[in-house]
Structure formats: structure tokens, C-alpha cells
Design a protein around this motif. Structure first.
Motif, PDB file in Angstrom:
ATOM      1  N   UNK A  54       0.859  -1.414   0.064  1.00 23.09           N
ATOM      2  CA  UNK A  54       0.092  -0.076  -0.030  1.00 23.09           C
ATOM      3  C   UNK A  54       0.724   1.173  -0.077  1.00 23.09           C
ATOM      4  N   UNK A  55       1.904   1.467  -0.954  1.00 27.19           N
ATOM      5  CA  UNK A  55       2.847   2.316  -0.985  1.00 27.19           C
ATOM      6  C   UNK A  55       2.283   3.192  -2.316  1.00 27.19           C
ATOM      7  N   UNK A  56       1.363   4.238  -2.009  1.00 20.62           N
ATOM      8  CA  UNK A  56       0.741   4.775  -2.867  1.00 20.62           C
ATOM      9  C   UNK A  56       1.555   5.693  -3.474  1.00 20.62           C
ATOM     10  N   UNK A  57       2.163   6.446  -2.844  1.00 21.09           N
ATOM     11  CA  UNK A  57       3.202   7.345  -3.142  1.00 21.09           C
ATOM     12  C   UNK A  57       4.158   7.321  -4.062  1.00 21.09           C
ATOM     13  N   UNK A  58       4.662   5.992  -4.283  1.00 18.25           N
ATOM     14  CA  UNK A  58       5.829   5.535  -5.028  1.00 18.25           C
ATOM     15  C   UNK A  58       5.219   4.984  -6.235  1.00 18.25           C
ATOM     16  N   UNK A  59       3.685   4.604  -6.377  1.00 16.42           N
ATOM     17  CA  UNK A  59       3.269   3.669  -7.211  1.00 16.42           C
ATOM     18  C   UNK A  59       3.211   4.368  -8.619  1.00 16.42           C
ATOM     19  N   UNK A  60       2.827   5.674  -8.907  1.00 20.08           N
ATOM     20  CA  UNK A  60       2.665   6.203  -9.902  1.00 20.08           C
ATOM     21  C   UNK A  60       4.199   6.107 -10.844  1.00 20.08           C
ATOM     22  N   UNK A  61       5.092   6.677 -10.124  1.00 14.02           N
ATOM     23  CA  UNK A  61       6.441   6.411 -10.927  1.00 14.02           C
ATOM     24  C   UNK A  61       6.600   5.416 -11.291  1.00 14.02           C
ATOM     25  N   UNK A  62       6.458   4.087 -10.616  1.00 14.55           N
ATOM     26  CA  UNK A  62       6.893   2.823 -11.002  1.00 14.55           C
ATOM     27  C   UNK A  62       5.850   2.333 -12.109  1.00 14.55           C
ATOM     28  N   UNK A  63       4.691   2.735 -11.977  1.00 17.55           N
ATOM     29  CA  UNK A  63       3.606   2.007 -12.919  1.00 17.55           C
ATOM     30  C   UNK A  63       4.201   2.779 -14.307  1.00 17.55           C
ATOM     31  N   UNK A  81      -5.322  -7.340 -10.307  1.00 22.36           N
ATOM     32  CA  UNK A  81      -6.424  -8.429 -10.174  1.00 22.36           C
ATOM     33  C   UNK A  81      -5.937  -9.533  -9.197  1.00 22.36           C
ATOM     34  N   UNK A  82      -4.635  -9.957  -9.624  1.00 18.11           N
ATOM     35  CA  UNK A  82      -4.296 -11.078  -8.893  1.00 18.11           C
ATOM     36  C   UNK A  82      -4.085 -10.726  -7.437  1.00 18.11           C
ATOM     37  N   UNK A  83      -3.235  -9.729  -7.433  1.00 19.81           N
ATOM     38  CA  UNK A  83      -3.074  -9.343  -5.694  1.00 19.81           C
ATOM     39  C   UNK A  83      -4.149  -8.893  -5.004  1.00 19.81           C
ATOM     40  N   UNK A  84      -5.337  -8.655  -5.573  1.00 18.00           N
ATOM     41  CA  UNK A  84      -6.562  -8.539  -4.736  1.00 18.00           C
ATOM     42  C   UNK A  84      -6.787  -9.503  -3.570  1.00 18.00           C
ATOM     43  N   UNK A  85      -6.439 -10.901  -4.295  1.00 22.33           N
ATOM     44  CA  UNK A  85      -6.623 -11.975  -3.501  1.00 22.33           C
ATOM     45  C   UNK A  85      -5.570 -12.310  -2.549  1.00 22.33           C
ATOM     46  N   UNK A  86      -4.251 -11.569  -2.701  1.00 22.83           N
ATOM     47  CA  UNK A  86      -3.155 -12.023  -1.838  1.00 22.83           C
ATOM     48  C   UNK A  86      -2.914 -10.716  -0.860  1.00 22.83           C
ATOM     49  N   UNK A  87      -2.929  -9.505  -1.362  1.00 24.05           N
ATOM     50  CA  UNK A  87      -2.603  -8.317  -0.656  1.00 24.05           C
ATOM     51  C   UNK A  87      -3.831  -7.625   0.021  1.00 24.05           C
ATOM     52  N   UNK A  88      -5.118  -8.171  -0.595  1.00 25.95           N
ATOM     53  CA  UNK A  88      -6.490  -7.445  -0.288  1.00 25.95           C
ATOM     54  C   UNK A  88      -7.063  -6.616  -1.176  1.00 25.95           C
ATOM     55  N   UNK A  89      -8.351  -6.559  -1.001  1.00 29.24           N
ATOM     56  CA  UNK A  89      -8.934  -5.995  -2.041  1.00 29.24           C
ATOM     57  C   UNK A  89      -8.695  -4.183  -2.269  1.00 29.24           C
ATOM     58  N   UNK A  90      -8.744  -3.658  -1.104  1.00 27.74           N
ATOM     59  CA  UNK A  90      -8.472  -2.237  -1.026  1.00 27.74           C
ATOM     60  C   UNK A  90      -7.002  -1.895  -1.723  1.00 27.74           C
ATOM     61  N   UNK A  91      -5.959  -2.818  -1.375  1.00 32.82           N
ATOM     62  CA  UNK A  91      -4.882  -2.422  -2.108  1.00 32.82           C
ATOM     63  C   UNK A  91      -5.167  -2.252  -3.646  1.00 32.82           C
ATOM     64  N   UNK A  92      -5.429  -3.286  -4.171  1.00 30.68           N
ATOM     65  CA  UNK A  92      -5.845  -3.376  -5.579  1.00 30.68           C
ATOM     66  C   UNK A  92      -6.871  -2.440  -5.929  1.00 30.68           C
ATOM     67  N   UNK A  93      -7.955  -2.267  -5.274  1.00 31.94           N
ATOM     68  CA  UNK A  93      -8.669  -1.109  -5.839  1.00 31.94           C
ATOM     69  C   UNK A  93      -7.913   0.240  -5.728  1.00 31.94           C
ATOM     70  N   UNK A  94      -7.093   0.536  -5.030  1.00 27.79           N
ATOM     71  CA  UNK A  94      -6.467   1.699  -4.881  1.00 27.79           C
ATOM     72  C   UNK A  94      -5.374   1.858  -5.814  1.00 27.79           C
ATOM     73  N   UNK A  95      -5.062   0.842  -6.407  1.00 22.38           N
ATOM     74  CA  UNK A  95      -3.929   0.796  -7.561  1.00 22.38           C
ATOM     75  C   UNK A  95      -4.571   1.032  -8.626  1.00 22.38           C
ATOM     76  N   UNK A  96      -5.784   0.698  -8.888  1.00 18.20           N
ATOM     77  CA  UNK A  96      -6.506   0.947 -10.255  1.00 18.20           C
ATOM     78  C   UNK A  96      -6.447   2.483 -10.791  1.00 18.20           C
TER      79      UNK A  96
END
Length: 108
Positions: A54-63, A81-96
Motif C-alpha cells: 500500500x505504498x501509493x506515493x511511489x506507485x505512479x512513478x513505478x507504473x 487483479x491477482x493481488x486483490x486475493x493476496x494483498x487485499x481488495x483495498x490495495x488492488x482497488x487503490x492501485x486501479x
């Protein structure tokens, strides 16, 4: 320390020049350039880790970096999609929305 305008220097070199230097020279110079993994594979691993942690600050650069390194839009969506089941729905939904912005900025 180098005076060239690198990513670390542009992002926070004005306040933390040593951290910018480590970022540019050690992280992106040494670690990212090691021969054991391709830049594409490193990008997949990094994006997956950032989403999971859930490191959203760094995610835009790395995407964006992942797209530049040859990871496709479909692959990034599949990772999320795969990570929704392993790291949690909120982490995946926040990445979208972050992924969507990266795709738009890359013209995809």
C-alpha cells in the motif's frame, strides 16, 4: 554528488541531497542495473510490492517505469487483479486509478 538533474535530484534533491544521490546512484544505478533480472522483471516485482504494501506515493512513478520497461497495460491490470486475493481488495482497488492515470499519460 553529481549535479545532473536526475529523478531523485528533481524529486527531493533540494531538501535531501544525500538521499537523492543514493536513490540515483545506488538504487537506480547499482540495484536496478544488476544483471540477475531484466528491468521489465524488476518493474513487475516493484509494482507488485508497492501495491501489496500500500505504498501509493511511489506507485505512479513505478507504473510509468514499468510501461517504459516493457510491461504491458494488460499485464499490470492482471497483477492488480491477482493481488486483490493476496494483498487485499483495498490495495488492488487503490492501485486501479493510479494505473489508469499512468496508462492515460502513456497514451494507452
Amino acid at each position: 554528488m553529481s549535479e545532473k538533474p536526475t529523478n531523485g535530484r528533481k524529486a527531493f534533491g533540494h531538501i535531501a541531497p544525500a538521499l537523492a544521490d543514493y536513490t540515483d546512484n545506488v538504487l537506480f544505478g547499482d540495484v536496478w542495473e544488476r544483471p540477475g533480472l531484466s528491468p521489465r522483471d524488476r518493474s513487475l516485482i516493484t509494482v507488485a510490492s508497492l501495491i501489496s504494501l500500500y505504498r501509493l506515493n511511489e506507485l505512479p512513478f513505478h507504473m510509468k517505469k514499468a510501461l517504459e520497461n516493457g510491461v504491458s497495460k494488460d499485464e499490470l491490470i492482471e497483477v492488480i487483479t491477482h493481488l486483490a486475493f493476496y494483498s487485499g481488495w483495498p490495495t488492488a482497488a487503490s492501485a486501479l486509478p493510479i494505473a489508469q492515470r499512468a496508462f492515460e499519460e502513456a497514451g494507452q
